[in-house]
Design a protein around this motif. Structure first.
Motif, PDB file in Angstrom:
ATOM      1  N   SER A   1      -6.015  -6.207  -0.569  1.00  0.00           N
ATOM      2  CA  SER A   1      -4.706  -6.860  -0.583  1.00  0.00           C
ATOM      3  C   SER A   1      -4.683  -7.976  -1.620  1.00  0.00           C
TER       4      SER A   1
ATOM      5  N   GLU B   1       0.834  -1.199   0.000  1.00  0.00           N
ATOM      6  CA  GLU B   1       0.000   0.000   0.000  1.00  0.00           C
ATOM      7  C   GLU B   1       0.871   1.251   0.000  1.00  0.00           C
TER       8      GLU B   1
ATOM      9  N   THR C   1      -7.099  -2.369   3.296  1.00  0.00           N
ATOM     10  CA  THR C   1      -5.754  -2.175   3.838  1.00  0.00           C
ATOM     11  C   THR C   1      -5.463  -0.731   4.235  1.00  0.00           C
ATOM     12  N   LYS C   2      -5.857   0.225   3.392  1.00  0.00           N
ATOM     13  CA  LYS C   2      -5.449   1.614   3.631  1.00  0.00           C
ATOM     14  C   LYS C   2      -6.057   2.221   4.881  1.00  0.00           C
TER      15      LYS C   2
ATOM     16  N   LYS D   1       2.179   2.488  -3.315  1.00  0.00           N
ATOM     17  CA  LYS D   1       1.223   3.188  -4.168  1.00  0.00           C
ATOM     18  C   LYS D   1       1.146   4.673  -3.831  1.00  0.00           C
TER      19      LYS D   1
END
Length: 461
Positions: A451, A238, A383-384, A241
């Motif tokens: 993910s 993550e 995830t973020k 990105k």
């Protein structure tokens, strides 16, 4: 690339597609280290909370002198509950921080704060020595503990979930609560030994300090293990990105953008923690304070129940990987709804066998939650925002319902005189938890939201 690398991208096909990203291959040795480090932190946290609960009567005499034992117990549990009131604040600080700078760094920080807060309690002078300053200092130390704990469980469960292969997430996650039970057993065992070996005067004057002072070396060991860990593969991916490797998500998005998942999280955590604190934190005081049960024998029963739960924990965790999280959690909810009253009636019967059977039944039902929740809860969020959203939902629910359980139930019994209040409270929690299970999506064997799929690698050599 170093052979100690956390993960490596697996190129299983000749081309990539947007819909099917290459899976992450986990390093079994590092996964094992991650689980140990996360579980040890949880063990230290619950060692403290367990000790505080089991020695509550003595703490009431030390910090809240009064001629009324019930008032002393209420004051002690009031300080216990105060730590939970600041947990959401800790969650709102540590959770978003963990999504921004990484899970490992924040978990190291929470470990330091937890150890310091617990160690400080062991150094506080008694009410007889410094008067009203004693309970004020106790409350301050509890607030430090509560604030740091706001980032602990969500971070530890996220850490394990993001390291674990998809098909073993339930089994590996179950070791987090294995650490919880180990901490409880260590705390209860130490209190039991002190209660048996020390006179009441010695326990009140200096013996009660010993369990809290143990937190110092435990915290150093836990910090060492956590500092040796690498960041989780999901967070690392993550971060790649995002600009400057710092994914930034506003706190508002963690709440408003995840409101449905947050509501499910609150419901699941409610039934998990009400039953957890009822059995492991409140019941020892219920046996001694309300039923006038022998203190040492009561603690030994609780120790035995927790030992059985520890044995069952990894097996039920593995079961959630095979049959799913939802059926296991639903079984726990149904069990508490149907068996809370019979179990409490057995406990109230008073004989050692009856108390053991009643507590044992509740303990095995609780395993349905302790084994499934560490893998089910992180799977609610992408995830973020996983660490931040889970921290907020988890700690709001624990603060309102879990940590207040001993105080609320003690007050309800005092107000109504109804000794069955613990059973009714657990039944109400089971209804709410059952509705949350009905609405949640099954996550067993599937990648975490946001993910890539995760598969287990082979042992080196």
């Amino acid at each position: 690339m170093s052979t100690a690398s956390v993960v490596a991208p697996a190129t299983l096909g000749k081309s990539r597609t947007a819909k099917t990203p290459d899976p992450t291959v986990t390093d079994p040795a590092l996964v094992k280290r991650a689980v140990k480090a996360a579980a040890l932190g949880n063990a230290m946290e619950w060692f403290d909370f367990g000790v505080y609960s089991y020695i509550a009567v003595t703490l009431g005499k030390v910090f809240f002198p009064s001629g009324n034992p019930t008032a002393q117990l209420l004051s002690t549990f009031g300080a216990f509950a105060a730590a939970f009131l600041v947990r959401p604040l800790g969650g709102m600080v540590f959770g978003p921080l963990g999504d921004r700078v990484g899970r490992q760094k924040v978990l190291a920080l929470t470990m330091i704060m937890m150890a310091a807060g617990t160690f400080a309690i062991g150094l506080i002078p008694s009410y007889a020595t410094i008067g009203v300053g004693a309970p004020i200092l106790l409350l301050a130390a509890r607030l430090v503990q509560g604030f740091s704990t706001g980032g602990e469980y969500a971070g530890a469960s996220t850490f394990i979930a993001e390291y674990a292969p998809d098909k073993r997430r339930g089994f590996l996650g179950s070791w987090l609560e294995f650490g919880t039970l180990a901490g409880y057993i260590a705390g209860a065992g130490l209190v039991t030994i002190m209660t048996a070996l020390l006179s009441a005067d010695d326990l009140t004057s200096w013996g009660w300090r010993i369990p809290f002072l143990v937190a110092g070396p435990m915290g150093i060991i836990g910090l060492y293990l956590r500092l040796r860990l690498e960041e989780t593969p999901a967070f690392a991916a993550e971060a790649e990105k995002a600009e400057n490797n710092r994914p930034k998500t506003p706190l508002r998005e963690m709440v408003t953008g995840q409101w449905r998942a947050l509501l499910l999280c609150v419901g699941l955590v409610l039934v998990f923690n009400v039953t957890d604190y009822m059995l492991l934190s409140y019941m020892p005081s219920y046996l001694t304070g309300q039923l006038h049960y022998d203190e040492t024998h009561g603690l030994l029963v609780v120790l035995g129940v927790m030992a059985v739960m520890m044995i069952a924990q990894p097996f039920v965790g593995a079961l959630t990987d095979r049959v799913g999280r939802r059926p296991v959690i639903a079984t726990g909810c149904a069990g508490f709804l149907l068996l809370s009253v019979p179990a409490l009636l057995l406990i109230r019967e008073g004989s050692l066998l009856a108390v053991a059977l009643g507590m044992g039944a509740l303990g095995l039902l609780l395993v349905c939650f302790t084994a499934a929740m560490p893998s089910a809860l992180p799977a609610l969020f992408p995830t973020k925002v996983r660490y931040g959203s889970l921290s907020i939902g988890f700690n709001v629910s624990v603060s309102l319902f879990g940590g207040t359980t001993p105080l609320v139930v003690t007050a309800l019994i005092g107000a109504t005189g109804n000794m069955m209040m613990p059973a009714y409270y657990m039944m109400a929690a089971a209804v709410i938890g059952g509705f949350a299970v009905w609405r949640m999506t099954e996550s067993a064997g599937r990648p975490l939201p946001g993910s890539a799929p995760s598969v287990a690698g082979r042992h080196a050599g």
